[in-house]
Design a protein around this motif. Structure first.
Motif, short mmCIF file in Angstrom:
data_model
loop_
_atom_site.label_atom_id
_atom_site.label_comp_id
_atom_site.label_asym_id
_atom_site.label_seq_id
_atom_site.Cartn_x
_atom_site.Cartn_y
_atom_site.Cartn_z
N ARG A 143 -2.81 32.48 -9.64
CA ARG A 143 -1.68 33.31 -9.22
C ARG A 143 -1.20 32.94 -7.83
O ARG A 143 0.00 33.03 -7.54
CB ARG A 143 -2.07 34.78 -9.28
CG ARG A 143 -1.73 35.37 -10.64
CD ARG A 143 -1.42 36.84 -10.55
NE ARG A 143 -2.63 37.65 -10.66
CZ ARG A 143 -3.23 37.91 -11.82
NH1 ARG A 143 -2.74 37.43 -12.94
NH2 ARG A 143 -4.31 38.65 -11.85
N CYS A 161 1.06 30.12 -8.37
CA CYS A 161 2.33 30.59 -8.94
C CYS A 161 3.16 31.34 -7.91
O CYS A 161 4.39 31.20 -7.88
CB CYS A 161 2.05 31.50 -10.15
SG CYS A 161 1.87 30.58 -11.66
N PHE A 212 7.01 38.41 -17.89
CA PHE A 212 6.01 37.83 -17.01
C PHE A 212 4.76 38.70 -16.92
O PHE A 212 4.80 39.90 -17.19
CB PHE A 212 6.60 37.62 -15.62
CG PHE A 212 7.78 36.70 -15.63
CD1 PHE A 212 7.62 35.34 -15.79
CD2 PHE A 212 9.07 37.21 -15.54
CE1 PHE A 212 8.72 34.50 -15.84
CE2 PHE A 212 10.17 36.38 -15.58
CZ PHE A 212 10.00 35.01 -15.74
N LEU A 259 1.02 38.80 -11.88
CA LEU A 259 1.83 37.88 -11.08
C LEU A 259 2.94 38.64 -10.38
O LEU A 259 3.18 38.46 -9.17
CB LEU A 259 2.41 36.78 -11.99
CG LEU A 259 3.40 35.81 -11.35
CD1 LEU A 259 2.74 35.00 -10.25
CD2 LEU A 259 4.00 34.88 -12.39
N ALA A 311 11.27 32.41 -13.52
CA ALA A 311 11.31 31.39 -14.57
C ALA A 311 11.55 30.02 -13.95
O ALA A 311 10.92 29.03 -14.35
CB ALA A 311 12.39 31.72 -15.58
N LEU A 347 8.34 28.68 -12.63
CA LEU A 347 7.45 28.12 -13.67
C LEU A 347 7.98 26.79 -14.17
O LEU A 347 7.21 25.88 -14.49
CB LEU A 347 7.30 29.12 -14.83
CG LEU A 347 6.58 30.42 -14.48
CD1 LEU A 347 6.49 31.33 -15.71
CD2 LEU A 347 5.18 30.14 -13.94
N ARG A 348 9.31 26.67 -14.24
CA ARG A 348 9.87 25.39 -14.70
C ARG A 348 9.56 24.29 -13.70
O ARG A 348 9.20 23.16 -14.08
CB ARG A 348 11.37 25.52 -14.91
CG ARG A 348 11.75 26.22 -16.21
CD ARG A 348 13.25 26.18 -16.42
NE ARG A 348 13.77 24.87 -16.09
CZ ARG A 348 14.86 24.65 -15.36
NH1 ARG A 348 15.56 25.66 -14.90
NH2 ARG A 348 15.24 23.41 -15.13
N TRP A 355 7.07 24.24 -11.74
CA TRP A 355 5.64 23.97 -11.96
C TRP A 355 5.49 22.93 -13.07
O TRP A 355 4.74 21.96 -12.96
CB TRP A 355 4.93 25.26 -12.32
CG TRP A 355 3.43 25.16 -12.33
CD1 TRP A 355 2.66 24.22 -11.69
CD2 TRP A 355 2.51 26.03 -13.00
NE1 TRP A 355 1.33 24.47 -11.92
CE2 TRP A 355 1.21 25.57 -12.71
CE3 TRP A 355 2.67 27.16 -13.80
CZ2 TRP A 355 0.07 26.20 -13.22
CZ3 TRP A 355 1.53 27.79 -14.29
CH2 TRP A 355 0.24 27.31 -14.00
N GLY A 356 6.19 23.15 -14.15
CA GLY A 356 6.13 22.22 -15.27
C GLY A 356 6.52 20.81 -14.86
O GLY A 356 5.82 19.85 -15.18
N HIS A 357 7.62 20.69 -14.12
CA HIS A 357 8.06 19.35 -13.70
C HIS A 357 6.96 18.64 -12.92
O HIS A 357 6.60 17.50 -13.21
CB HIS A 357 9.30 19.46 -12.80
CG HIS A 357 10.52 19.96 -13.50
ND1 HIS A 357 11.78 19.82 -12.98
CD2 HIS A 357 10.69 20.59 -14.67
CE1 HIS A 357 12.67 20.36 -13.80
NE2 HIS A 357 12.02 20.83 -14.84
N HIS A 369 3.71 19.49 -12.52
CA HIS A 369 2.45 19.34 -13.26
C HIS A 369 2.53 18.18 -14.24
O HIS A 369 1.57 17.42 -14.39
CB HIS A 369 2.13 20.62 -14.00
CG HIS A 369 0.90 20.54 -14.84
ND1 HIS A 369 -0.36 20.70 -14.34
CD2 HIS A 369 0.74 20.27 -16.17
CE1 HIS A 369 -1.24 20.56 -15.30
NE2 HIS A 369 -0.60 20.29 -16.43
N GLY A 370 3.66 18.06 -14.89
CA GLY A 370 3.81 17.00 -15.89
C GLY A 370 3.65 15.62 -15.28
O GLY A 370 2.83 14.82 -15.73
#
Lengths: 238, 238
Positions: A137, A140, A168, A172, A189, A192-193, A195-197, A199-200
DNA sequence: GCAGAAACTATACGCCGTGAAGTTTTGATA
DNA sequence: TATCAAAACTTCACGGCGTATAGTTTCTGC
């Protein structure tokens, strides 16, 4: 009662042994990957019997959970520190500092990254709610700070976002909403997106999938960051 | 020579056994995760001795490598099929089809996703060049097709890209450059960046990290896609 | 000084991958 | 059709793993 306190002595020794177990486990992980974290190997290294460790951790999974917590906390510390160290007045620099700290930490501690985000150890079963909910958290929340910094410039991109607070995790939101009272759900959101970029790209790199395709993951990551800042509409200083 | 051919018979039985070993291994993986792929469990399931498997695969890692190849190929087939099925005239739809096929495949085959992109199995050591170079390149080539479809609209975003052909793996370029002769290096970089975006969100989801933060990974992914298409400047039909 | 708790060891069980050696099955040939 | 080598498979063994049970040593508080 002696000077140090006799009851304190036992506890101190106990704490020291606990720390040593974790230290040895992390050293084994660093050299041989998360798989190398075995009770027998730790005990061997410490001149003990494997069963002695059961006096400190109920099961191997308990130990691993503790390690994940420690390592995840270290990652959270690293990105938080980078964020704080960057000038608050310049969102672009601050976001890049956060992201670079994230990637750098992962490249310096690839086995730690695998421990946190991959399958940590052969038969490991994470406890309910994840092994390190607080550290997760914190990361995040840090990401939401990125999104919050970008939000004044980026919000026009999210006019028709369908997100709602109920999408959510309450835990958090408890941290995020007080810190950023004016932020809408769409901004979380966005966090989190992002984060995805990050992290990927980082996980592809850590797991060696990127390296098979390009010799310059550095360039790729920096171009990603530049585009991210640009897409979010954040003005570049100077 | 009998009707089927006597030399053919041995080979056929051999091929059938090989197939069964893989089938059982995949079934074990589907129910218990990649960790459940053990020679002894496979043999047990087949009514054989563990050592019998050594007649078909030199080591357990060999078997795992073969499985990764098969599974990765299945993933590549799935995304390729989705791409082909979508209308070539509408890049936005096509890109979303590819991405949704990628995520759907991962959610339907989470253990397969872990096998391909995570730490496959306790002590597994991937062979040089990766366990499934062909399938990996097929996916990358598919991604480059996404980038190529977007490139006419997106290229203005990449004026100052520092990428060069020498930044990429020659094996990848051998496939990509003939297929898209006019594409610059920056477009391949874009392909890898898109890979990062998708891989990040999907792997966070598959590994349960997203679910701890949001109850609606679906929304998140679809918003990501919408933004991606928008950012790339691809016009939406209708 | 001594009871009791805490720390640790010994032994054992069932899992795992894998090597060496032995046995059965099978298919081509003389 | 009898034979024989190769292929397929089993048996036994070793060392590694997590962990349960029982036993032993060491320390602490009274």
């Amino acid at each position: 009662m002696t000077v140090t306190g006799s009851r304190g002595r036992r506890e101190r020794l106990r704490a020291e042994t606990t720390t040593e177990i974790k230290k040895v486990a992390l050293a084994l992980m660093a050299s041989g990957g998360p798989d190398a974290i075995t009770l027998r190997a730790i005990a061997r290294e410490m001149g003990m019997t494997a069963n002695a460790i059961y006096g400190y951790f109920a099961t191997r999974d308990d130990l691993v959970t503790t390690l994940i917590n420690d390592v995840y906390t270290a990652l959270a510390d690293a990105v938080d520190a980078a964020w704080e160290a960057a000038p608050a007045a310049d969102p672009a620099v601050r976001i890049e500092a956060w992201a670079n700290a994230f990637r750098t930490w992962a490249l310096v501690n690839p086995q730690g990254f695998r421990l946190i985000y991959g399958d940590p150890v052969p038969g490991y079963q994470a406890p309910e709610g994840g092994p390190a909910p607080d550290a997760a958290r914190r990361v995040c929340t840090g990401l939401t700070a990125l999104a919050a910094a970008a939000w004044p410039h980026a919000q026009h991109l999210y006019q028709d976002s369908a997100f709602d607070w109920s999408d959510f995790d309450p835990g958090l939101l408890d941290k995020v909403r007080p810190a950023f009272p004016d932020l809408p759900p769409a901004a979380v959101a966005l966090a989190l997106r992002i984060w995805g970029h990050l992290h990927g790209l980082v996980s592809l790199e850590v797991y060696g999938h990127l390296h098979t395709q390009t010799a310059s993951p550095d360039k790729l990551f920096h171009e990603e960051l530049a585009q991210l800042v640009q897409t979010l509409g954040i003005p570049r200083r100077r």
